[in-house]
Structures are given as C-alpha cells and as structure tokens.
Design a protein around this motif. Structure first.
Motif, PDB file in Angstrom:
ATOM      1  N   LYS A  85       0.826  -1.212   0.000  1.00 37.15           N
ATOM      2  CA  LYS A  85       0.000   0.000   0.000  1.00 37.15           C
ATOM      3  C   LYS A  85       0.858   1.258   0.000  1.00 37.15           C
ATOM      4  O   LYS A  85       0.611   2.195  -0.774  1.00 37.15           O
ATOM      5  CB  LYS A  85      -0.924  -0.005   1.215  1.00 37.15           C
ATOM      6  N   TYR A  86       1.879   1.288   0.839  1.00 34.57           N
ATOM      7  CA  TYR A  86       2.733   2.478   0.915  1.00 34.57           C
ATOM      8  C   TYR A  86       3.488   2.705  -0.390  1.00 34.57           C
ATOM      9  O   TYR A  86       3.702   3.852  -0.804  1.00 34.57           O
ATOM     10  CB  TYR A  86       3.724   2.332   2.073  1.00 34.57           C
ATOM     11  N   LEU A  87       3.891   1.620  -1.055  1.00 33.50           N
ATOM     12  CA  LEU A  87       4.607   1.748  -2.319  1.00 33.50           C
ATOM     13  C   LEU A  87       3.718   2.379  -3.388  1.00 33.50           C
ATOM     14  O   LEU A  87       4.145   3.268  -4.144  1.00 33.50           O
ATOM     15  CB  LEU A  87       5.098   0.380  -2.786  1.00 33.50           C
ATOM     16  N   ILE A  88       2.469   1.957  -3.445  1.00 34.97           N
ATOM     17  CA  ILE A  88       1.548   2.496  -4.445  1.00 34.97           C
ATOM     18  C   ILE A  88       1.216   3.950  -4.136  1.00 34.97           C
ATOM     19  O   ILE A  88       1.117   4.792  -5.044  1.00 34.97           O
ATOM     20  CB  ILE A  88       0.279   1.632  -4.519  1.00 34.97           C
ATOM     21  N   ILE A  89       1.063   4.275  -2.864  1.00 40.20           N
ATOM     22  CA  ILE A  89       0.837   5.676  -2.487  1.00 40.20           C
ATOM     23  C   ILE A  89       2.027   6.529  -2.903  1.00 40.20           C
ATOM     24  O   ILE A  89       1.870   7.652  -3.405  1.00 40.20           O
ATOM     25  CB  ILE A  89       0.598   5.795  -0.969  1.00 40.20           C
ATOM     26  N   VAL A  91       4.054   5.896  -5.420  1.00 42.14           N
ATOM     27  CA  VAL A  91       3.997   6.019  -6.878  1.00 42.14           C
ATOM     28  C   VAL A  91       3.030   7.130  -7.280  1.00 42.14           C
ATOM     29  O   VAL A  91       3.332   7.957  -8.150  1.00 42.14           O
ATOM     30  CB  VAL A  91       3.577   4.678  -7.524  1.00 42.14           C
ATOM     31  N   ALA A  92       1.866   7.169  -6.634  1.00 41.48           N
ATOM     32  CA  ALA A  92       0.877   8.205  -6.946  1.00 41.48           C
ATOM     33  C   ALA A  92       1.420   9.591  -6.610  1.00 41.48           C
ATOM     34  O   ALA A  92       1.249  10.540  -7.390  1.00 41.48           O
ATOM     35  CB  ALA A  92      -0.419   7.937  -6.186  1.00 41.48           C
ATOM     36  N   ALA A  93       2.078   9.712  -5.456  1.00 46.53           N
ATOM     37  CA  ALA A  93       2.627  11.009  -5.047  1.00 46.53           C
ATOM     38  C   ALA A  93       3.727  11.466  -5.994  1.00 46.53           C
ATOM     39  O   ALA A  93       3.777  12.639  -6.392  1.00 46.53           O
ATOM     40  CB  ALA A  93       3.153  10.912  -3.616  1.00 46.53           C
ATOM     41  N   CYS A  94       4.609  10.549  -6.377  1.00 47.90           N
ATOM     42  CA  CYS A  94       5.691  10.892  -7.306  1.00 47.90           C
ATOM     43  C   CYS A  94       5.143  11.269  -8.680  1.00 47.90           C
ATOM     44  O   CYS A  94       5.666  12.185  -9.340  1.00 47.90           O
ATOM     45  CB  CYS A  94       6.661   9.723  -7.440  1.00 47.90           C
ATOM     46  N   THR A  95       4.089  10.564  -9.120  1.00 42.21           N
ATOM     47  CA  THR A  95       3.458  10.889 -10.398  1.00 42.21           C
ATOM     48  C   THR A  95       2.890  12.299 -10.366  1.00 42.21           C
ATOM     49  O   THR A  95       3.042  13.075 -11.322  1.00 42.21           O
ATOM     50  CB  THR A  95       2.331   9.887 -10.712  1.00 42.21           C
ATOM     51  N   LEU A  96       2.250  12.644  -9.254  1.00 41.36           N
ATOM     52  CA  LEU A  96       1.671  13.982  -9.116  1.00 41.36           C
ATOM     53  C   LEU A  96       2.752  15.057  -9.118  1.00 41.36           C
ATOM     54  O   LEU A  96       2.654  16.061  -9.840  1.00 41.36           O
ATOM     55  CB  LEU A  96       0.852  14.058  -7.830  1.00 41.36           C
ATOM     56  N   LEU A  97       3.802  14.844  -8.332  1.00 42.98           N
ATOM     57  CA  LEU A  97       4.868  15.844  -8.231  1.00 42.98           C
ATOM     58  C   LEU A  97       5.628  15.996  -9.538  1.00 42.98           C
ATOM     59  O   LEU A  97       5.922  17.116  -9.977  1.00 42.98           O
ATOM     60  CB  LEU A  97       5.825  15.465  -7.093  1.00 42.98           C
ATOM     61  N   TYR A  98       5.944  14.874 -10.174  1.00 46.82           N
ATOM     62  CA  TYR A  98       6.676  14.935 -11.438  1.00 46.82           C
ATOM     63  C   TYR A  98       5.812  15.574 -12.529  1.00 46.82           C
ATOM     64  O   TYR A  98       6.300  16.374 -13.335  1.00 46.82           O
ATOM     65  CB  TYR A  98       7.109  13.537 -11.871  1.00 46.82           C
ATOM     66  N   GLY A  99       4.525  15.220 -12.530  1.00 51.14           N
ATOM     67  CA  GLY A  99       3.627  15.808 -13.511  1.00 51.14           C
ATOM     68  C   GLY A  99       3.496  17.308 -13.332  1.00 51.14           C
ATOM     69  O   GLY A  99       3.461  18.066 -14.310  1.00 51.14           O
ATOM     70  N   ALA A 100       3.429  17.755 -12.070  1.00 52.40           N
ATOM     71  CA  ALA A 100       3.352  19.188 -11.803  1.00 52.40           C
ATOM     72  C   ALA A 100       4.642  19.889 -12.219  1.00 52.40           C
ATOM     73  O   ALA A 100       4.614  20.978 -12.807  1.00 52.40           O
ATOM     74  CB  ALA A 100       3.071  19.422 -10.325  1.00 52.40           C
TER      75      ALA A 100
END
Length: 242
Positions: A85-89, A91-100
């Motif tokens: 669960k923490y790994l997927i969270i 991934v989502a956080a990194c996707t958001l930050l990198y996308g921004a």
C-alpha cells in the motif's frame, strides 16, 4: 537563427500539445459502460447469498479454534497490507509531483484519479453496515452477516467492510491508463492489467487473514474504475471546451 528559434518554438508547442489532456472517443465510454454493467451483474450474482465468499474464506478459517490462523501473519501484514500500500501511495505522489514539475496535465490528472478511486471506496466503506469476516458469528465474532442487497439485521456489528479498502490501493493503479493512452496505448492497457492484478492479489491477502470477503475486493475494483472513467470523461470534456 530565426529559423532555428521558430523550429524550437514549434517543437515546444508540439510537446505541450501532446502532454495536454485529450478526450477519449465515445466508443471507449460505450465499451466501458457495457463492461461495467456486465461486471456489476456478475458481481451481484456472486454476492447474492455469500456462498462464493464463504467458499473461499473457508479455506483460511480454522473451525476447531474459531479463528483465522493467518490473521496476524507477519509477512501478510508487513508485505501485503503495509508495504504494498505504501509503495503504491508513493507512486501516486511521485506521479503527481513529477507531472506538476513537468507541467504534464496527463500525469497530474492520472495521479488525481488514483486518489479519487481510493477516496470513493473509502467513502462507501465508511457508511457500510457489512462487517468483516473475522467479526462475524460464524467466524468467531459476534456480528450478524447478510447478503449484499439484503436488509440490514440487528447486531450487524462494526460494519465499514464493504467495498474492500485495502484492495482499492492496488486497483487505483488503473488510473495511469489515462496518462498513456494516446501515445502508448499498449502501456496504458498494461497499467489497467497491473492495477487489476495488484488489487486482486492484495485483496486476496486480506481474505486469507479474514479481513474481507473476496467479493468486497471485486466491488472495490468496480468502483475504482467507474469513478476514474467518469471523472476523466468530465475533466477532459471541460478542458476541451476551454
């Protein structure tokens, strides 16, 4: 120099355009709607009398001692329930930050859709009267169970166990589909497959512990994908009109 500058600006404009949100074809939504309706019918049939769920759960329940031997299993709790669960969270956080950072609307939207899927399942779970297997009378608890669409009985227990919250952490990976569909459709569908596999595996780990019935996880995946498809359709349509 002017020609070089113009070529550079054109390349930049193309990059910005390809990374912006795009509407998916109506055929896609039609296929998804039909698929979701069919899956809802199948999941409803499986949930009609809890027989399917009890069959799978029974493999992991010790009737002699009235408990689930793997309830507190260190590996299931650490690897499946926590680390996955923490790994997927992450991934989502990194996707958001990198996308921004890259001003990539697709990645930002995909990350937000991942969060939305988990939020929708969490909200439904919070108001559910269905209790987890380890809380039910037949599995050593004191709560009364009932079918998915049955009347809520007295002493239904603590509830808050439908849909499967933990499995939704895996299913939300399907949201990455919307970041890659136009340029890399094969990768996009791989993200859907990865989300389905992760959700089912993580969810079955909870079945082994007595924390959820398997149908709870199937419905979690349904609600995650439904919310992501609907949200992306609304968002992309709104951006297309700007």
């Amino acid at each position: 120099m002017t020609q070089m500058a113009s070529a550079s600006e054109l390349s930049k404009l193309k990059t910005i355009k390809t990374k912006s949100l795009y509407p998916l074809p109506l055929r896609f939504y039609g296929v998804q709607l039909l698929t979701l309706v069919l899956l809802a019918a199948v999941f409803s049939w499986l949930s009609r009398d809890e027989g399917f769920d009890r069959l799978l759960t029974g493999y992991w329940f010790d009737a002699a001692s009235l408990h689930f031997p793997l309830k507190n299993n260190a590996l299931l709790d650490l690897i499946n329930h926590r680390l996955a669960k923490y790994l997927i969270i992450a991934v989502a956080a990194c996707t958001l930050l990198y996308g921004a950072y890259r001003r990539n609307a697709r990645l930002v939207t995909a990350a937000l859709l991942m969060g939305l899927g988990a939020l929708v399942v969490g909200a439904l779970k919070a108001v559910s009267h269905h209790s987890c297997p380890w809380d039910l009378l037949e599995y050593g608890g004191d709560a009364v169970s009932y079918p998915l669409f049955g009347a809520v009985p007295e002493h239904s227990g603590p509830g808050r166990c439908f849909p499967g919250g933990h499995s939704s952490s895996g299913f939300i990976v399907m949201g990455l589909f919307f970041a890659f569909w136009r340029e890399r459709p094969r990768l996009a569908w791989c993200m859907v497959a990865a989300g389905v596999v992760l959700g089912l595996v993580m969810g079955y780990g909870q079945v082994m512990r007595g924390a959820h019935f398997f149908s709870h996880n199937l419905w979690a995946g349904w609600w995650v994908w439904f919310s992501q498809v609907v949200a992306y359709g609304l968002i992309s349509t709104w951006f297309a009109k700007k």
